[in-house]
Scaffold this active site. Structure first.
Site, PDB file in Angstrom:
ATOM      1  CD  GLU A  45      58.494  33.755  20.441  1.00 10.11           C
ATOM      2  OE1 GLU A  45      58.446  32.585  20.008  1.00 10.11           O
ATOM      3  OE2 GLU A  45      59.361  34.145  21.243  1.00 10.11           O
ATOM      4  CD  GLN A  50      59.812  25.007  10.589  1.00  8.90           C
ATOM      5  OE1 GLN A  50      60.376  24.216   9.840  1.00  8.90           O
ATOM      6  NE2 GLN A  50      58.528  25.304  10.446  1.00  8.90           N
ATOM      7  CG  LEU A  88      63.542  35.056   7.970  1.00 11.61           C
ATOM      8  CD1 LEU A  88      64.948  35.062   8.549  1.00 11.61           C
ATOM      9  CD2 LEU A  88      62.723  36.168   8.615  1.00 11.61           C
ATOM     10  CE1 TYR A 125      57.952  28.287  22.487  1.00 12.63           C
ATOM     11  CE2 TYR A 125      57.833  29.040  20.198  1.00 12.63           C
ATOM     12  CZ  TYR A 125      58.452  29.058  21.443  1.00 12.63           C
ATOM     13  OH  TYR A 125      59.546  29.844  21.647  1.00 12.63           O
ATOM     14  CG  ASP A 143      61.142  26.117  22.025  1.00 13.59           C
ATOM     15  OD1 ASP A 143      61.409  25.574  23.127  1.00 13.59           O
ATOM     16  OD2 ASP A 143      61.868  27.002  21.515  1.00 13.59           O
ATOM     17  CB  CYS A 201      76.464  18.675  31.907  1.00 13.45           C
ATOM     18  SG  CYS A 201      75.342  17.688  30.875  1.00 13.45           S
TER      19      CYS A 201
END
Length: 366
Positions: A45, A50, A88, A125, A143, A201
Protein backbone atom coordinates in the site's frame (compact mmCIF):
# COMPACT_ATOMS: atom_id res chain seq x y z
CA UNK A 1 -28.79 9.13 0.07
CA UNK A 2 -30.93 8.17 -2.98
CA UNK A 3 -28.60 5.38 -4.12
CA UNK A 4 -29.52 1.70 -4.66
CA UNK A 5 -28.27 -0.61 -1.92
CA UNK A 6 -24.57 -1.35 -2.33
CA UNK A 7 -25.04 -4.96 -1.23
CA UNK A 8 -27.03 -5.76 -4.37
CA UNK A 9 -25.51 -3.25 -6.78
CA UNK A 10 -21.95 -4.46 -6.19
CA UNK A 11 -22.75 -8.19 -6.00
CA UNK A 12 -21.45 -8.96 -9.54
CA UNK A 13 -18.01 -7.62 -8.59
CA UNK A 14 -17.07 -10.50 -6.28
CA UNK A 15 -17.36 -13.36 -8.82
CA UNK A 16 -15.86 -11.14 -11.54
CA UNK A 17 -12.82 -10.50 -9.37
CA UNK A 18 -12.37 -14.18 -8.57
CA UNK A 19 -12.20 -14.87 -12.32
CA UNK A 20 -10.26 -11.83 -13.53
CA UNK A 21 -7.95 -10.71 -10.74
CA UNK A 22 -4.29 -10.17 -11.58
CA UNK A 23 -1.74 -12.38 -9.90
CA UNK A 24 0.11 -9.86 -7.72
CA UNK A 25 2.73 -10.89 -5.15
CA UNK A 26 1.05 -9.18 -2.21
CA UNK A 27 -2.37 -10.76 -2.82
CA UNK A 28 -3.40 -13.66 -0.61
CA UNK A 29 -4.80 -16.76 -2.29
CA UNK A 30 -7.60 -17.08 0.26
CA UNK A 31 -9.61 -13.86 0.30
CA UNK A 32 -12.02 -15.11 2.96
CA UNK A 33 -9.42 -15.16 5.74
CA UNK A 34 -7.12 -12.51 7.19
CA UNK A 35 -3.96 -12.06 5.15
CA UNK A 36 -1.13 -14.39 6.29
CA UNK A 37 1.37 -11.48 6.17
CA UNK A 38 -0.11 -8.06 7.06
CA UNK A 39 3.36 -6.54 6.64
CA UNK A 40 3.28 -7.43 2.93
CA UNK A 41 -0.01 -5.55 2.62
CA UNK A 42 1.47 -2.54 4.41
CA UNK A 43 4.50 -2.51 2.09
CA UNK A 44 2.35 -2.80 -1.03
CA UNK A 45 0.00 0.00 0.00
CA UNK A 46 2.83 2.43 0.73
CA UNK A 47 4.57 1.54 -2.54
CA UNK A 48 1.39 1.83 -4.57
CA UNK A 49 0.73 5.41 -3.46
CA UNK A 50 1.08 7.43 -6.70
CA UNK A 51 2.96 4.58 -8.41
CA UNK A 52 1.80 2.09 -11.07
CA UNK A 53 1.46 -1.62 -10.24
CA UNK A 54 3.91 -2.67 -12.96
CA UNK A 55 6.58 -0.43 -11.43
CA UNK A 56 5.91 -1.61 -7.89
CA UNK A 57 6.04 -5.41 -8.42
CA UNK A 58 9.85 -5.81 -8.78
CA UNK A 59 10.49 -3.32 -5.95
CA UNK A 60 8.07 -5.18 -3.71
CA UNK A 61 9.73 -8.52 -4.37
CA UNK A 62 13.23 -7.15 -3.70
CA UNK A 63 12.02 -5.32 -0.61
CA UNK A 64 10.52 -8.45 0.96
CA UNK A 65 13.74 -10.36 0.26
CA UNK A 66 15.83 -7.60 1.86
CA UNK A 67 13.44 -6.69 4.73
CA UNK A 68 11.19 -9.75 5.23
CA UNK A 69 9.68 -8.59 8.55
CA UNK A 70 8.83 -5.34 10.32
CA UNK A 71 11.72 -6.05 12.71
CA UNK A 72 14.21 -6.37 9.83
CA UNK A 73 13.11 -3.05 8.36
CA UNK A 74 13.07 -1.30 11.73
CA UNK A 75 16.68 -2.33 12.36
CA UNK A 76 18.00 -1.29 8.92
CA UNK A 77 19.95 1.96 8.58
CA UNK A 78 18.40 4.78 6.58
CA UNK A 79 20.90 4.70 3.71
CA UNK A 80 20.17 1.00 3.18
CA UNK A 81 16.42 1.66 3.19
CA UNK A 82 16.66 4.57 0.77
CA UNK A 83 18.97 2.59 -1.50
CA UNK A 84 16.39 -0.22 -1.68
CA UNK A 85 13.72 2.39 -2.54
CA UNK A 86 15.95 4.15 -5.09
CA UNK A 87 14.10 4.91 -8.32
CA UNK A 88 10.61 4.42 -6.87
CA UNK A 89 10.23 8.13 -6.08
CA UNK A 90 8.36 9.94 -3.31
CA UNK A 91 11.02 8.85 -0.82
CA UNK A 92 9.07 10.07 2.16
CA UNK A 93 7.08 6.85 1.79
CA UNK A 94 10.22 4.81 2.58
CA UNK A 95 10.76 6.75 5.80
CA UNK A 96 7.10 6.37 6.76
CA UNK A 97 7.27 2.64 6.05
CA UNK A 98 10.36 2.23 8.23
CA UNK A 99 8.72 4.19 11.05
CA UNK A 100 5.49 2.17 10.76
CA UNK A 101 7.49 -1.06 10.81
CA UNK A 102 9.30 0.11 13.94
CA UNK A 103 5.95 0.76 15.62
CA UNK A 104 4.61 -2.68 14.67
CA UNK A 105 7.85 -4.39 15.71
CA UNK A 106 7.73 -2.70 19.12
CA UNK A 107 4.00 -2.75 19.89
CA UNK A 108 2.37 -5.24 17.52
CA UNK A 109 -0.34 -4.53 14.96
CA UNK A 110 -3.10 -2.06 15.92
CA UNK A 111 -6.39 -3.68 16.80
CA UNK A 112 -8.69 -1.24 15.03
CA UNK A 113 -8.87 1.25 12.17
CA UNK A 114 -8.14 4.21 14.42
CA UNK A 115 -4.92 2.51 15.49
CA UNK A 116 -3.89 1.93 11.88
CA UNK A 117 -4.41 5.59 11.02
CA UNK A 118 -1.86 6.48 13.71
CA UNK A 119 0.88 4.51 11.93
CA UNK A 120 3.22 6.85 10.01
CA UNK A 121 2.25 7.30 6.38
CA UNK A 122 -1.24 5.83 6.63
CA UNK A 123 -4.00 8.27 5.77
CA UNK A 124 -7.71 7.36 5.72
CA UNK A 125 -7.45 5.44 2.43
CA UNK A 126 -4.27 3.48 3.19
CA UNK A 127 -5.38 2.59 6.71
CA UNK A 128 -8.74 1.35 5.42
CA UNK A 129 -7.06 -0.65 2.64
CA UNK A 130 -4.71 -2.35 5.11
CA UNK A 131 -7.60 -2.97 7.51
CA UNK A 132 -9.80 -4.53 4.84
CA UNK A 133 -7.15 -6.53 2.95
CA UNK A 134 -4.94 -7.61 5.85
CA UNK A 135 -7.49 -8.02 8.65
CA UNK A 136 -10.90 -8.37 6.93
CA UNK A 137 -12.29 -5.28 8.65
CA UNK A 138 -15.26 -3.74 6.77
CA UNK A 139 -13.34 -0.48 6.29
CA UNK A 140 -14.21 1.32 3.02
CA UNK A 141 -11.02 2.27 1.16
CA UNK A 142 -11.57 5.09 -1.32
CA UNK A 143 -8.71 5.98 -3.66
CA UNK A 144 -8.84 7.68 -7.05
CA UNK A 145 -9.87 4.47 -8.82
CA UNK A 146 -12.64 3.75 -6.32
CA UNK A 147 -14.00 7.28 -6.50
CA UNK A 148 -14.11 7.05 -10.31
CA UNK A 149 -15.92 3.68 -10.27
CA UNK A 150 -18.51 4.79 -7.73
CA UNK A 151 -19.01 8.23 -9.28
CA UNK A 152 -19.94 6.60 -12.59
CA UNK A 153 -21.94 3.79 -11.06
CA UNK A 154 -24.05 6.21 -8.99
CA UNK A 155 -23.87 9.20 -11.40
CA UNK A 156 -22.38 11.51 -8.78
CA UNK A 157 -22.13 15.06 -10.07
CA UNK A 158 -19.02 17.10 -9.31
CA UNK A 159 -16.08 15.90 -7.27
CA UNK A 160 -17.01 12.54 -5.67
CA UNK A 161 -14.50 13.13 -2.85
CA UNK A 162 -16.98 15.61 -1.42
CA UNK A 163 -19.32 12.66 -0.83
CA UNK A 164 -16.63 10.48 0.77
CA UNK A 165 -18.36 10.09 4.14
CA UNK A 166 -21.65 9.07 2.48
CA UNK A 167 -19.87 6.64 0.16
CA UNK A 168 -18.06 4.98 3.06
CA UNK A 169 -21.31 4.48 4.95
CA UNK A 170 -22.96 3.17 1.76
CA UNK A 171 -20.17 0.63 1.17
CA UNK A 172 -20.07 -0.98 4.62
CA UNK A 173 -23.00 -3.44 4.14
CA UNK A 174 -21.51 -4.63 0.82
CA UNK A 175 -18.10 -5.18 2.41
CA UNK A 176 -19.70 -7.18 5.22
CA UNK A 177 -21.73 -9.28 2.77
CA UNK A 178 -19.16 -9.95 0.04
CA UNK A 179 -15.97 -9.93 2.09
CA UNK A 180 -13.89 -6.84 2.91
CA UNK A 181 -10.70 -8.04 1.23
CA UNK A 182 -12.37 -9.40 -1.90
CA UNK A 183 -14.67 -6.44 -2.53
CA UNK A 184 -12.05 -3.79 -1.68
CA UNK A 185 -9.59 -5.30 -4.14
CA UNK A 186 -12.34 -5.87 -6.73
CA UNK A 187 -13.22 -2.16 -6.76
CA UNK A 188 -9.53 -1.26 -7.05
CA UNK A 189 -9.07 -3.79 -9.87
CA UNK A 190 -12.09 -2.57 -11.78
CA UNK A 191 -10.88 1.02 -11.63
CA UNK A 192 -7.34 0.08 -12.63
CA UNK A 193 -8.16 -2.23 -15.54
CA UNK A 194 -11.69 -1.54 -16.83
CA UNK A 195 -13.27 1.62 -15.43
CA UNK A 196 -10.23 3.71 -16.35
CA UNK A 197 -10.43 7.37 -17.41
CA UNK A 198 -11.34 5.93 -20.84
CA UNK A 199 -13.54 3.03 -19.73
CA UNK A 200 -14.06 -0.34 -21.40
CA UNK A 201 -17.74 -0.63 -20.54
CA UNK A 202 -18.15 -3.82 -22.56
CA UNK A 203 -15.88 -5.64 -20.11
CA UNK A 204 -17.46 -4.23 -16.96
CA UNK A 205 -19.54 -6.52 -14.70
CA UNK A 206 -21.45 -3.46 -13.46
CA UNK A 207 -22.22 -2.01 -16.90
CA UNK A 208 -25.97 -2.78 -16.82
CA UNK A 209 -26.35 -1.00 -13.48
CA UNK A 210 -24.04 1.93 -14.25
CA UNK A 211 -26.00 5.19 -14.18
CA UNK A 212 -23.32 7.15 -16.06
CA UNK A 213 -23.27 4.58 -18.86
CA UNK A 214 -27.06 4.67 -19.19
CA UNK A 215 -26.87 8.45 -19.37
CA UNK A 216 -23.95 8.24 -21.85
CA UNK A 217 -21.85 10.40 -19.54
CA UNK A 218 -18.90 8.17 -18.64
CA UNK A 219 -16.57 10.61 -20.40
CA UNK A 220 -17.48 13.48 -18.07
CA UNK A 221 -18.07 11.61 -14.80
CA UNK A 222 -16.14 12.32 -12.66
CA UNK A 223 -14.93 15.70 -13.96
CA UNK A 224 -11.21 16.00 -14.61
CA UNK A 225 -9.36 17.88 -11.91
CA UNK A 226 -7.56 21.12 -12.76
CA UNK A 227 -3.79 20.99 -12.59
CA UNK A 228 -1.65 23.97 -11.74
CA UNK A 229 0.92 24.96 -14.34
CA UNK A 230 4.28 23.46 -13.29
CA UNK A 231 7.04 25.82 -12.25
CA UNK A 232 9.92 25.95 -14.74
CA UNK A 233 13.61 26.12 -13.78
CA UNK A 234 17.03 25.46 -15.28
CA UNK A 235 20.11 24.16 -13.45
CA UNK A 236 23.67 23.00 -13.88
CA UNK A 237 24.01 19.60 -12.17
CA UNK A 238 27.67 19.23 -11.25
CA UNK A 239 29.79 16.17 -10.44
CA UNK A 240 32.91 17.75 -8.93
CA UNK A 241 35.81 15.29 -8.61
CA UNK A 242 39.23 15.57 -6.92
CA UNK A 243 41.72 13.06 -5.54
CA UNK A 244 39.40 10.11 -6.17
CA UNK A 245 36.51 11.75 -4.34
CA UNK A 246 33.22 13.30 -5.46
CA UNK A 247 31.39 16.17 -3.81
CA UNK A 248 27.76 15.61 -2.83
CA UNK A 249 25.13 17.05 -0.54
CA UNK A 250 24.57 14.74 2.43
CA UNK A 251 20.94 13.66 2.98
CA UNK A 252 18.68 16.22 4.60
CA UNK A 253 16.47 15.24 7.52
CA UNK A 254 13.36 16.86 6.04
CA UNK A 255 11.99 17.99 2.72
CA UNK A 256 11.20 16.50 -0.68
CA UNK A 257 14.62 14.84 -1.06
CA UNK A 258 15.20 13.89 2.57
CA UNK A 259 17.30 10.76 2.92
CA UNK A 260 18.92 11.14 -0.50
CA UNK A 261 22.41 12.21 -1.55
CA UNK A 262 22.48 14.97 -4.19
CA UNK A 263 24.91 16.55 -6.62
CA UNK A 264 25.55 20.28 -6.20
CA UNK A 265 23.43 22.47 -8.45
CA UNK A 266 23.82 25.98 -9.84
CA UNK A 267 20.94 28.09 -11.13
CA UNK A 268 21.49 28.18 -14.90
CA UNK A 269 19.24 31.21 -15.32
CA UNK A 270 21.66 33.46 -13.44
CA UNK A 271 24.48 34.87 -15.56
CA UNK A 272 25.42 34.07 -19.12
CA UNK A 273 27.42 30.85 -19.61
CA UNK A 274 30.70 31.24 -21.46
CA UNK A 275 32.92 28.89 -23.51
CA UNK A 276 35.40 27.15 -21.17
CA UNK A 277 38.67 29.06 -20.92
CA UNK A 278 41.83 27.37 -22.31
CA UNK A 279 43.88 25.93 -19.47
CA UNK A 280 40.93 26.01 -17.09
CA UNK A 281 39.85 22.99 -15.08
CA UNK A 282 38.92 20.01 -17.33
CA UNK A 283 35.17 19.91 -17.76
CA UNK A 284 32.90 17.43 -19.56
CA UNK A 285 29.22 17.67 -20.44
CA UNK A 286 26.44 15.48 -21.82
CA UNK A 287 23.15 16.34 -23.50
CA UNK A 288 20.69 17.77 -20.99
CA UNK A 289 17.17 16.65 -20.25
CA UNK A 290 13.97 17.84 -18.62
CA UNK A 291 13.27 16.36 -15.19
CA UNK A 292 9.54 16.34 -14.50
CA UNK A 293 8.24 16.52 -10.94
CA UNK A 294 4.68 16.75 -9.66
CA UNK A 295 4.62 20.55 -9.57
CA UNK A 296 7.71 21.61 -11.50
CA UNK A 297 9.84 20.97 -14.56
CA UNK A 298 13.60 21.26 -14.37
CA UNK A 299 15.93 21.72 -17.36
CA UNK A 300 19.03 19.78 -16.29
CA UNK A 301 22.50 20.48 -17.74
CA UNK A 302 24.95 17.82 -16.48
CA UNK A 303 28.63 18.59 -15.97
CA UNK A 304 31.73 16.79 -14.69
CA UNK A 305 34.45 19.06 -13.30
CA UNK A 306 37.88 17.67 -12.38
CA UNK A 307 40.01 19.50 -9.81
CA UNK A 308 43.61 18.98 -8.78
CA UNK A 309 42.85 18.90 -5.07
CA UNK A 310 39.93 18.88 -2.69
CA UNK A 311 38.90 22.05 -0.91
CA UNK A 312 37.08 22.46 2.39
CA UNK A 313 33.44 21.89 1.52
CA UNK A 314 30.62 24.10 2.70
CA UNK A 315 28.23 22.85 5.35
CA UNK A 316 26.05 20.00 4.15
CA UNK A 317 28.51 18.96 1.41
CA UNK A 318 30.85 15.99 1.77
CA UNK A 319 33.67 14.50 -0.27
CA UNK A 320 32.76 10.84 -0.91
CA UNK A 321 35.22 8.20 -2.19
CA UNK A 322 34.33 7.52 -5.83
CA UNK A 323 34.22 3.79 -5.08
CA UNK A 324 31.32 4.40 -2.64
CA UNK A 325 29.16 6.30 -5.12
CA UNK A 326 27.23 3.23 -6.30
CA UNK A 327 26.14 2.45 -2.73
CA UNK A 328 24.53 5.83 -2.04
CA UNK A 329 20.78 6.38 -2.46
CA UNK A 330 20.13 9.07 -5.09
CA UNK A 331 16.97 10.47 -6.65
CA UNK A 332 16.25 9.81 -10.33
CA UNK A 333 17.82 13.04 -11.54
CA UNK A 334 21.03 12.43 -9.61
CA UNK A 335 21.12 8.74 -10.55
CA UNK A 336 21.16 9.82 -14.16
CA UNK A 337 24.31 11.90 -13.75
CA UNK A 338 25.91 9.04 -11.80
CA UNK A 339 25.28 6.81 -14.80
CA UNK A 340 26.64 9.39 -17.24
CA UNK A 341 29.97 9.48 -15.42
CA UNK A 342 30.70 6.01 -16.82
CA UNK A 343 30.11 7.20 -20.40
CA UNK A 344 32.20 9.48 -22.66
CA UNK A 345 31.38 13.16 -22.31
CA UNK A 346 32.31 16.12 -24.48
CA UNK A 347 33.89 19.49 -23.84
CA UNK A 348 30.91 21.81 -23.35
CA UNK A 349 30.33 24.56 -25.86
CA UNK A 350 29.40 26.78 -22.94
CA UNK A 351 29.46 26.32 -19.19
CA UNK A 352 29.43 28.29 -15.94
CA UNK A 353 32.70 29.66 -14.59
CA UNK A 354 34.52 26.83 -12.72
CA UNK A 355 35.65 29.35 -10.13
CA UNK A 356 32.04 30.25 -9.44
CA UNK A 357 31.17 26.56 -9.04
CA UNK A 358 33.98 26.06 -6.55
CA UNK A 359 33.12 29.20 -4.56
CA UNK A 360 29.50 28.10 -4.33
CA UNK A 361 30.56 24.79 -2.78
CA UNK A 362 33.48 25.88 -0.61
CA UNK A 363 33.36 26.70 3.09
CA UNK A 364 33.64 30.44 3.78
CA UNK A 365 37.09 31.69 4.70
CA UNK A 366 37.92 32.80 8.21
Amino acid sequence: MPWPAALNLLAPLAPWFDRMRRDLPWRAHNLDAPHPDPYAVLVSELMLQQTQVATVVPYFNRWLERFPTPQALAEADEDTVHKAWEGLGYYRRARFLKAAAASVAAEGWPEDLEGLTRLPGLGPYSAAAVGAIAFQWPAPALDGNAFRVLARLLLIEGDPKIRAAELRAWLVPALEAHGPSRLTQAIMELGATVCTPTPDCGACPLADACAARRAERTGEIPPAGKRAKPKESSIWLVAMEAEGHLLLHAPAAKGLLAGLWRWPTIDASEGVPQPPLPGSFPMLAWPGWTQVYTHRREAVNPLHLRLNARFQAAGGLRWIPAADLSTLPLGKRDQRLRGLLATPGQTPLEAPDPGALIRACAAPLG
